[in-house]
Write a protein that holds these residues in place. Structure first.
Motif, PDB file in Angstrom:
ATOM      1  N   ALA A  31       0.841  -1.200   0.000  1.00  0.00           N
ATOM      2  CA  ALA A  31       0.000   0.000   0.000  1.00  0.00           C
ATOM      3  C   ALA A  31       0.870   1.241   0.000  1.00  0.00           C
ATOM      4  O   ALA A  31       2.062   1.188   0.321  1.00  0.00           O
ATOM      5  CB  ALA A  31      -0.918  -0.004   1.222  1.00  0.00           C
ATOM      6  N   GLU A  32       0.232   2.365  -0.349  1.00  0.00           N
ATOM      7  CA  GLU A  32       0.896   3.663  -0.327  1.00  0.00           C
ATOM      8  C   GLU A  32       0.040   4.664   0.426  1.00  0.00           C
ATOM      9  O   GLU A  32      -1.186   4.526   0.498  1.00  0.00           O
ATOM     10  CB  GLU A  32       1.123   4.184  -1.753  1.00  0.00           C
ATOM     11  N   MET A  33       0.698   5.686   0.976  1.00  0.00           N
ATOM     12  CA  MET A  33       0.014   6.768   1.670  1.00  0.00           C
ATOM     13  C   MET A  33       0.812   8.049   1.453  1.00  0.00           C
ATOM     14  O   MET A  33       2.007   8.102   1.766  1.00  0.00           O
ATOM     15  CB  MET A  33      -0.090   6.465   3.174  1.00  0.00           C
ATOM     16  N   THR A  34       0.159   9.065   0.912  1.00  0.00           N
ATOM     17  CA  THR A  34       0.816  10.355   0.713  1.00  0.00           C
ATOM     18  C   THR A  34       0.678  11.176   1.992  1.00  0.00           C
ATOM     19  O   THR A  34      -0.410  11.289   2.564  1.00  0.00           O
ATOM     20  CB  THR A  34       0.208  11.099  -0.480  1.00  0.00           C
ATOM     21  N   ILE A  35       1.781  11.732   2.430  1.00  0.00           N
ATOM     22  CA  ILE A  35       1.821  12.487   3.683  1.00  0.00           C
ATOM     23  C   ILE A  35       1.178  13.860   3.470  1.00  0.00           C
ATOM     24  O   ILE A  35       1.573  14.613   2.582  1.00  0.00           O
ATOM     25  CB  ILE A  35       3.269  12.642   4.176  1.00  0.00           C
ATOM     26  N   THR A  36       0.185  14.149   4.305  1.00  0.00           N
ATOM     27  CA  THR A  36      -0.503  15.438   4.256  1.00  0.00           C
ATOM     28  C   THR A  36      -0.098  16.283   5.467  1.00  0.00           C
ATOM     29  O   THR A  36       0.522  15.785   6.420  1.00  0.00           O
ATOM     30  CB  THR A  36      -2.029  15.240   4.260  1.00  0.00           C
ATOM     31  N   ARG A  37      -0.477  17.531   5.432  1.00  0.00           N
ATOM     32  CA  ARG A  37      -0.156  18.459   6.530  1.00  0.00           C
ATOM     33  C   ARG A  37      -0.669  17.933   7.871  1.00  0.00           C
ATOM     34  O   ARG A  37       0.000  18.093   8.902  1.00  0.00           O
ATOM     35  CB  ARG A  37      -0.774  19.825   6.214  1.00  0.00           C
ATOM     36  N   ASP A  38      -1.843  17.307   7.880  1.00  0.00           N
ATOM     37  CA  ASP A  38      -2.433  16.769   9.110  1.00  0.00           C
ATOM     38  C   ASP A  38      -1.608  15.644   9.729  1.00  0.00           C
ATOM     39  O   ASP A  38      -1.871  15.240  10.857  1.00  0.00           O
ATOM     40  CB  ASP A  38      -3.835  16.216   8.835  1.00  0.00           C
ATOM     41  N   MET A  39      -0.647  15.116   9.003  1.00  0.00           N
ATOM     42  CA  MET A  39       0.158  13.980   9.470  1.00  0.00           C
ATOM     43  C   MET A  39       1.524  14.393   9.997  1.00  0.00           C
ATOM     44  O   MET A  39       2.324  13.546  10.395  1.00  0.00           O
ATOM     45  CB  MET A  39       0.340  12.969   8.326  1.00  0.00           C
ATOM     46  N   LEU A  40       1.795  15.693  10.030  1.00  0.00           N
ATOM     47  CA  LEU A  40       3.120  16.179  10.430  1.00  0.00           C
ATOM     48  C   LEU A  40       3.192  16.441  11.930  1.00  0.00           C
ATOM     49  O   LEU A  40       2.208  16.814  12.554  1.00  0.00           O
ATOM     50  CB  LEU A  40       3.450  17.478   9.687  1.00  0.00           C
ATOM     51  N   ASN A  41       4.390  16.256  12.468  1.00  0.00           N
ATOM     52  CA  ASN A  41       4.627  16.628  13.866  1.00  0.00           C
ATOM     53  C   ASN A  41       5.181  18.052  13.912  1.00  0.00           C
ATOM     54  O   ASN A  41       5.257  18.724  12.887  1.00  0.00           O
ATOM     55  CB  ASN A  41       5.562  15.621  14.550  1.00  0.00           C
ATOM     56  N   GLY A  42       5.569  18.498  15.091  1.00  0.00           N
ATOM     57  CA  GLY A  42       6.059  19.857  15.277  1.00  0.00           C
ATOM     58  C   GLY A  42       7.379  20.153  14.597  1.00  0.00           C
ATOM     59  O   GLY A  42       7.803  21.312  14.519  1.00  0.00           O
ATOM     60  N   PHE A  43       8.053  19.130  14.089  1.00  0.00           N
ATOM     61  CA  PHE A  43       9.324  19.317  13.394  1.00  0.00           C
ATOM     62  C   PHE A  43       9.139  19.367  11.876  1.00  0.00           C
ATOM     63  O   PHE A  43      10.112  19.451  11.131  1.00  0.00           O
ATOM     64  CB  PHE A  43      10.310  18.202  13.749  1.00  0.00           C
ATOM     65  N   ILE A  45       7.974  16.911   9.998  1.00  0.00           N
ATOM     66  CA  ILE A  45       8.151  15.589   9.390  1.00  0.00           C
ATOM     67  C   ILE A  45       6.970  14.705   9.789  1.00  0.00           C
ATOM     68  O   ILE A  45       6.231  15.032  10.716  1.00  0.00           O
ATOM     69  CB  ILE A  45       9.493  14.932   9.800  1.00  0.00           C
ATOM     70  N   VAL A  46       6.806  13.605   9.073  1.00  0.00           N
ATOM     71  CA  VAL A  46       5.677  12.728   9.361  1.00  0.00           C
ATOM     72  C   VAL A  46       5.752  12.254  10.819  1.00  0.00           C
ATOM     73  O   VAL A  46       6.813  11.879  11.316  1.00  0.00           O
ATOM     74  CB  VAL A  46       5.611  11.536   8.376  1.00  0.00           C
ATOM     75  N   HIS A  47       4.636  12.332  11.495  1.00  0.00           N
ATOM     76  CA  HIS A  47       4.537  11.902  12.894  1.00  0.00           C
ATOM     77  C   HIS A  47       4.772  10.389  12.959  1.00  0.00           C
ATOM     78  O   HIS A  47       4.237   9.637  12.134  1.00  0.00           O
ATOM     79  CB  HIS A  47       3.145  12.255  13.419  1.00  0.00           C
ATOM     80  N   GLY A  48       5.534   9.953  13.939  1.00  0.00           N
ATOM     81  CA  GLY A  48       5.810   8.524  14.097  1.00  0.00           C
ATOM     82  C   GLY A  48       4.548   7.696  14.251  1.00  0.00           C
ATOM     83  O   GLY A  48       4.466   6.559  13.778  1.00  0.00           O
ATOM     84  N   GLY A  49       3.541   8.273  14.903  1.00  0.00           N
ATOM     85  CA  GLY A  49       2.278   7.561  15.078  1.00  0.00           C
ATOM     86  C   GLY A  49       1.568   7.325  13.761  1.00  0.00           C
ATOM     87  O   GLY A  49       0.877   6.319  13.585  1.00  0.00           O
ATOM     88  N   MET A  50       1.732   8.232  12.801  1.00  0.00           N
ATOM     89  CA  MET A  50       1.133   8.049  11.474  1.00  0.00           C
ATOM     90  C   MET A  50       1.847   6.938  10.720  1.00  0.00           C
ATOM     91  O   MET A  50       1.208   6.119  10.062  1.00  0.00           O
ATOM     92  CB  MET A  50       1.188   9.351  10.670  1.00  0.00           C
ATOM     93  N   THR A  51       3.168   6.914  10.838  1.00  0.00           N
ATOM     94  CA  THR A  51       3.935   5.837  10.195  1.00  0.00           C
ATOM     95  C   THR A  51       3.540   4.503  10.807  1.00  0.00           C
ATOM     96  O   THR A  51       3.346   3.513  10.099  1.00  0.00           O
ATOM     97  CB  THR A  51       5.445   6.095  10.353  1.00  0.00           C
TER      98      THR A  51
END
Length: 141
Positions: A31-43, A45-51
């Motif tokens: 599967a694939e998932m494109t990272i959106t703004r809602d998936m970012l952490n304060g740095f 980058i993609v939030h570990g919980g989203m990954t």
């Protein structure tokens, strides 16, 4: 459009993540998932919980690919999981996760999920599964 697995019919988290299932076959999922703004952490980058959530969904697709015709009678859920983060990804990039059944024994299973982005390793996930009778609708309320 038909969903690639009955598990996804009411999987609202996967719908929110806009997960694109590329393949599901016996003991395998991609599967694939494109990272959106809602998936970012304060740095930024993609939030570990989203990954983790992405890898966990691919784990579920992989382990429940063994007997999809029996999905109404038995399902496999996570009894535990570990993830090792190797690199990060940013908004607009697309994560790809490949799940492979490593072992199935009795009601237990092990699935390895590799998460990459543009060919770079992002994370390695190992999920442990347990086959159970699906809960009824009233049990979840």
């Amino acid at each position: 459009m038909a969903k690639p697995h009955p598990m996804l019919e009411r999987d609202y988290a996967t719908e929110w993540m806009n997960l694109n299932v590329l393949e599901v076959s016996e003991g395998y999922a991609l599967a694939e998932m494109t990272i959106t703004r809602d998936m970012l952490n304060g740095f930024g980058i993609v939030h570990g919980g989203m990954t983790f959530a992405f890898a966990d969904t691919v784990f579920a697709l992989t382990v429940n690919s063994l007997n999809p015709e029996e999905f109404s009678k038995k399902i496999t859920v996570s009894s535990g999981a570990d993830i090792n983060y190797v690199a990060s990804a940013r908004e607009g990039q697309t994560l790809r996760a490949e799940g492979k059944l490593a072992a199935s024994y009795g009601r237990n299973s092990l699935v390895d999920v590799t998460v990459t982005c543009e060919g770079q390793l992002i994370a390695e996930f190992r999920g442990r599964g347990r086959t159970i009778t699906p809960p009824t609708a009233s049990e979840g309320q």
